[in-house]
Design an enzyme around this catalytic site. Structure first.
Site, mmCIF file in Angstrom:
data_model
loop_
_atom_site.group_PDB
_atom_site.id
_atom_site.type_symbol
_atom_site.label_atom_id
_atom_site.label_comp_id
_atom_site.label_asym_id
_atom_site.label_seq_id
_atom_site.Cartn_x
_atom_site.Cartn_y
_atom_site.Cartn_z
ATOM 1 N N ASP A 1 -8.232 13.107 -2.603
ATOM 2 C CA ASP A 1 -6.808 13.379 -2.450
ATOM 3 C C ASP A 1 -6.516 14.871 -2.637
ATOM 4 O O ASP A 1 -5.746 15.473 -1.888
ATOM 5 C CB ASP A 1 -6.001 12.617 -3.513
ATOM 6 C CG ASP A 1 -6.245 11.117 -3.485
ATOM 7 O OD1 ASP A 1 -7.391 10.715 -3.258
ATOM 8 O OD2 ASP A 1 -5.283 10.360 -3.709
ATOM 9 N N GLU B 1 -10.442 1.343 3.180
ATOM 10 C CA GLU B 1 -11.282 0.699 2.173
ATOM 11 C C GLU B 1 -11.217 -0.817 2.219
ATOM 12 O O GLU B 1 -11.738 -1.486 1.323
ATOM 13 C CB GLU B 1 -10.901 1.247 0.797
ATOM 14 C CG GLU B 1 -11.247 2.731 0.681
ATOM 15 C CD GLU B 1 -10.567 3.423 -0.495
ATOM 16 O OE1 GLU B 1 -9.706 2.786 -1.141
ATOM 17 O OE2 GLU B 1 -10.889 4.593 -0.736
#
Length: 905
Positions: free
Chosen positions: A493, A630
């Site tokens: 991130d 994911e």
């Protein structure tokens, strides 16, 4: 005479007429008003005197030589000249050209606060302005650059003859009073308080009294700049605390109510200071400086965060009366915090000081918390006094020191607090406000036409600044310093979503973030060896020492224990870090970094990919990975992973030159691997297959199954079905168009948007902003606006009920990038700033974005008529739609942009 209620508060600046307001005429004795002005400046009040007379005439009568921390400016000769008066005398301030002033006014956001001049000293190049109204704008801009907004300004006049009077009093939020005769033709909204210089002296004396008795400072309330939480809601209090966090880049203090309340979860966190090891590693909670122990319970509270000045104001209702407080964590002196409060005498308890973070019990004297491996030391200098008005004034200055390893120095913390206390609260506040105002000069993004979105954008930018240091190492976790979620671990991130903002607006912060990775390169090299790989293998979740701290399992609400495989399989982190290093170098031109630690990151991550890739005949593959989506684990040839690895290999090969020996053969091998690496692209459809076999999965379209998105697909459909379907969690293939558009096939953005967006649940907060930016690039502004609003309000609306654990900084990074890159099309070229704008939403009148290209701050304004470029110094720009290159001087220039429809990237 009692002053009107509107004047019975502390102001941060007073703008006043000299003639008829401060003095009756040019022959009047100015002794008293001079003494008042000097005393007010010494207590931090900023004064601006206006007069039609020349400086010699005014100064001969006034003769003020204030010492600060407040300022005295003399706008004389009907505002054509402005002088500063201080202990060293009177000096002329340079002024900007009329053209630069006009451009700055045109670029002003419409919410009421003036647009401050960019890199003021570089742009002020000659004396004089066109008219009094221009002088008035300059006055407002000058105060804005000190961190003072119109709502904190008092304008005093004689109702006629004021320099730029109408322009001053019409600024939204300004309080204006006339001390002349009521019949002198006052503009609407101006209070009438006859009495001339005597009444003006009373007003100044009142402001002086408020400062000397240590009233809390006023906090700006400008539209688009003030984020407010009007009440305590037990259901959302912890989310509110996260949103109201005060940060100086190194420390974060959640914006808890100043009086302890049961619903609260106050925290002071320090970047990079952890306790524990392995997956249990978490940020160490420091002693609390911002909570007052009281004898009364809170019944309600109103809090307002002034984003422009980084200051939190609150008024707390208790059984015994109202507690009012203003607090800040100094951006100018990281590790230093200050608070001022006033309360009824029987509300504040006798025992004051730091509080324990967990028990919220008082700590006697300075304190140190130490839990292997880190420690934090904190100290307070506190002053409390009873006032004639029956209340208590409490002033605190806190100092924090820390060590990622070993013991933080208690004496250093005490000296930091004492030094700040000697500096004085008003000087601390002045320096802090100026530091924030200076940062906003470059990084502000202004939207004309949407006040709600404007505030959300600025809240995002505020948190990005507040959570990232500007020196040393910058370990920025997914929630920054606003909460405990994810234990403060650092993910991709930071590299892919947050660093671009800093690289383009405040390079030292981006460099600090990269230094965190550089310092952990030896650990990444060791991790690769442990895994049987070459080069550097950076961890998916990183903390204090750079070793893998990703949990290996999690327990679901049902009690089922499921494995977590991201630490083992989500290898794209290596390429993300390499990309971040390249992005920083491109924006800054920092050759020392690019030829040193930046090159090391590229080379060693490329070595990892070379050992990770399997060569099978004429093609090469990457097996057994997890991509950004994911929902699907242990897949082969994930397009994002493969293309980012290909980019990484090629970028590393390009930096191998004669200055580094022994890498040439490897570089040639990297090129061959990159050229042979499959990427799943189908030229016939223009679509990249997300991973091998994705097209054979159940073709579920989540947009048709869910009433609204974002949505958790596993909760809606079950994790097993999602894993067998084409439903994806977040942008995956589309991340390639977001990060490395030059590495994907030309014209492939739209086909992949149309294919993957309906299949995306947006189950991650990272996803809406990426789609917003790409929809903007695809010339679909209304759809882009829809997802931009989702991204901007993730924490404001507490989407997913997770903001209590901290704000989502990466989502905030995507908000900024949607504006700067998605719509404005700004990117760093090798020797020019590239501008490639796209159509704006119909509801926007304009978009104004600031960046810093190769050290030069520049503002770019996009509107239907074209692009205005206003740099602080000469730069070259490349207008991508036409290929036109232009050298732009500091005064700025207007560029005409061809209609962008039909040319999406």
């Amino acid at each position: 005479m009692t002053l009107p209620a509107a004047l019975r508060r502390r102001f941060e600046a007073v703008v006043f007429d000299w003639d008829g307001t401060a003095v009756s005429d040019r022959h009047a004795d100015a002794t008293r008003v001079r003494a008042l002005m000097e005393a007010c400046c010494a207590e931090g009040l900023n004064l601006v005197l206006t007069s039609a007379r020349d400086i010699g005439d005014v100064d001969a009568q006034l003769g003020a030589r204030p010492s600060g921390p407040g300022t005295l400016r003399l706008a004389v000769n009907r505002g054509a000249e402005v002088f500063a008066a201080d202990a060293d005398g009177v000096r002329l301030l340079p002024r900007r050209t009329a053209r630069a002033a006009e451009q700055n006014a045109a670029a002003a956001q419409t919410a009421g606060a003036p647009a401050s001049p960019l890199a003021t000293e570089a742009r002020r190049v000659e004396i004089g302005l066109n008219d009094p109204a221009d002088a008035a704008r300059w006055i407002l801009e000058g105060l804005w650059s000190l961190g003072i907004g119109p709502s904190q300004i008092l304008v005093c006049g004689a109702a006629s003859g004021s320099v730029g009077r109408d322009a001053l009093v019409s600024a939204p939020g300004v309080t204006a009073v006339s001390v002349g005769a009521a019949s002198d033709g006052m503009p609407a909204g101006v209070l009438s308080l006859p009495g001339g210089p005597v009444r003006f002296a009373e007003i100044l004396a009142d402001q002086l009294t408020r400062r000397r008795r240590r009233d809390p400072p006023s906090v700006g309330d400008e539209t688009g700049w003030a984020f407010s939480v009007p009440a305590i809601d037990p259901r959302s209090e912890r989310a509110a605390e996260a949103l109201l966090t005060l940060g100086d880049g190194r420390t974060g203090t959640r914006g808890s109510v100043v009086v302890v309340v049961p619903e609260s979860a106050p925290r002071v966190l320090v970047a990079g200071v952890y306790r524990g090891h392995g997956p249990e590693t978490e940020l160490l909670a420091a002693p609390l400086w911002n909570i007052i122990a009281t004898n009364a319970a809170a019944r309600g509270a109103s809090r307002r965060l002034d984003l422009h000045a980084g200051t939190l104001w609150q008024a707390v209702e208790t059984d015994a009366g109202v507690v009012e407080a203003a607090a800040f964590a100094s951006l100018a002196r990281p590790g230093t915090m200050a608070l001022r409060a006033r309360a009824p005498a029987d509300v504040v308890s006798a025992e004051q000081g730091l509080l324990d973070a967990d028990t919220q019990e008082a700590i006697a004297g300075p304190a140190r918390v130490a839990e292997d491996p880190g420690s934090i030391a904190a100290a307070l200098v506190e002053d409390r006094s009873r006032q004639d008005d029956g209340g208590v004034r409490l002033e605190r200055v806190a100092g924090y020191t820390w060590q990622a390893h070993g013991d933080a120095s208690m004496p250093w913390a005490e000296e930091r607090a004492r030094s700040a206390a000697r500096h004085g609260y008003e000087r601390l506040l002045r320096d802090h406000r100026r530091a924030w105002a200076s940062r906003w000069e470059v990084c502000d993004a202004r939207i004309d036409g949407d006040d709600e979105l404007q505030l959300a954008v600025r809240l995002a930018i505020y948190h990005l600044v507040a959570s990232t240091p500007a020196d040393g190492e910058g370990p920025v976790g997914a929630r920054g310093l606003t909460g405990d979620a994810y234990r403060g671990h650092v993910f991709w991130d930071s590299d892919s979503y947050m660093l671009p903002f800093h690289a383009a607006t405040n390079p030292p912060s981006a460099r600090a973030m990269l230094q965190y990775r550089v310092a952990r390169l030896p650990g990444a090299l060791q991790e690769a060896k442990v895994r049987g790989r070459a080069g550097a293998c950076f961890p998916w979740e990183s903390a204090e020492d750079g070793r893998e701290v990703t949990p290996t399992a999690a327990t679901l609400p049902s009690g089922e224990v499921v494995p977590i495989r991201t630490g083992d399989l989500e290898d794209h982190i290596d390429a993300d870090i390499a990309w971040a290093a390249s992005s920083y170098a491109a924006w800054t031109g920092d050759t020392t970094f690019a030829h040193g630690p930046g090159r090391d990151l590229l080379l060693h991550t490329a070595r990892f990919w070379a050992s990770r890739i399997a060569v099978e005949g004429a093609r090469s593959h990457i097996h057994g990975v997890i991509g950004p989506d994911e929902y699907h684990e242990d897949v082969d040839d994930n397009a994002y992973t493969n293309v980012m690895a290909r980019w990484n290999l090629r970028a590393a090969a390009r930096v191998v030159d004669d200055s580094i020996h022994g890498w040439e053969r490897e570089a040639a091998h990297w090129q061959r691997l990159a050229d042979a690496l499959v990427d799943g692209y189908d030229p016939a459809s223009g679509i990249y297959e997300q991973f091998a076999g994705f097209s054979e999965l159940e073709p579920l379209i989540i947009a048709q199954l869910a009433d609204r998105r974002p949505v958790s697909a596993p909760l809606l459909l079950g994790a097993e079905r999602v894993a067998r379907s084409q439903v994806i969690k977040q942008a995956d293939v589309l991340m390639l168009h977001y990060l490395v558009p030059g590495e994907v096939a030309a014209g492939s953005l739209v086909p992949n948007l149309e294919y993957y967006e309906p299949r995306t649940a947006h189950g991650s907060t990272l996803s809406p902003g990426v789609h917003a930016a790409l929809l903007a690039r695809a010339c679909r502004p209304e759809e882009a606006l829809q997802w931009l609003c989702v991204a901007a309000r993730i924490d404001l609306d507490d989407v997913g009920a997770t903001t209590a654990g901290g704000v989502h900084l990466a989502a905030m990074g995507t908000v900024w990038r949607t504006l700067s890159w998605g719509f404005a099309g700004l990117s760093p070229g090798a020797d020019a700033l590239i501008i490639d704008p796209r159509p704006l939403p119909a509801s926007w009148g304009s978009l104004d974005v600031g960046v810093r290209y190769r050290g030069t701050p520049v503002r770019i304004r996009i509107d239907p008529a074209g692009v205005t470029v206003a740099p602080a110094g000469p730069i070259d720009v490349l207008l991508a739609p036409t290929g036109h290159r232009e050298h732009v001087g500091s005064a700025g220039t207007r560029l005409v942009v061809p209609e962008p429809q039909g040319r999406p990237a």
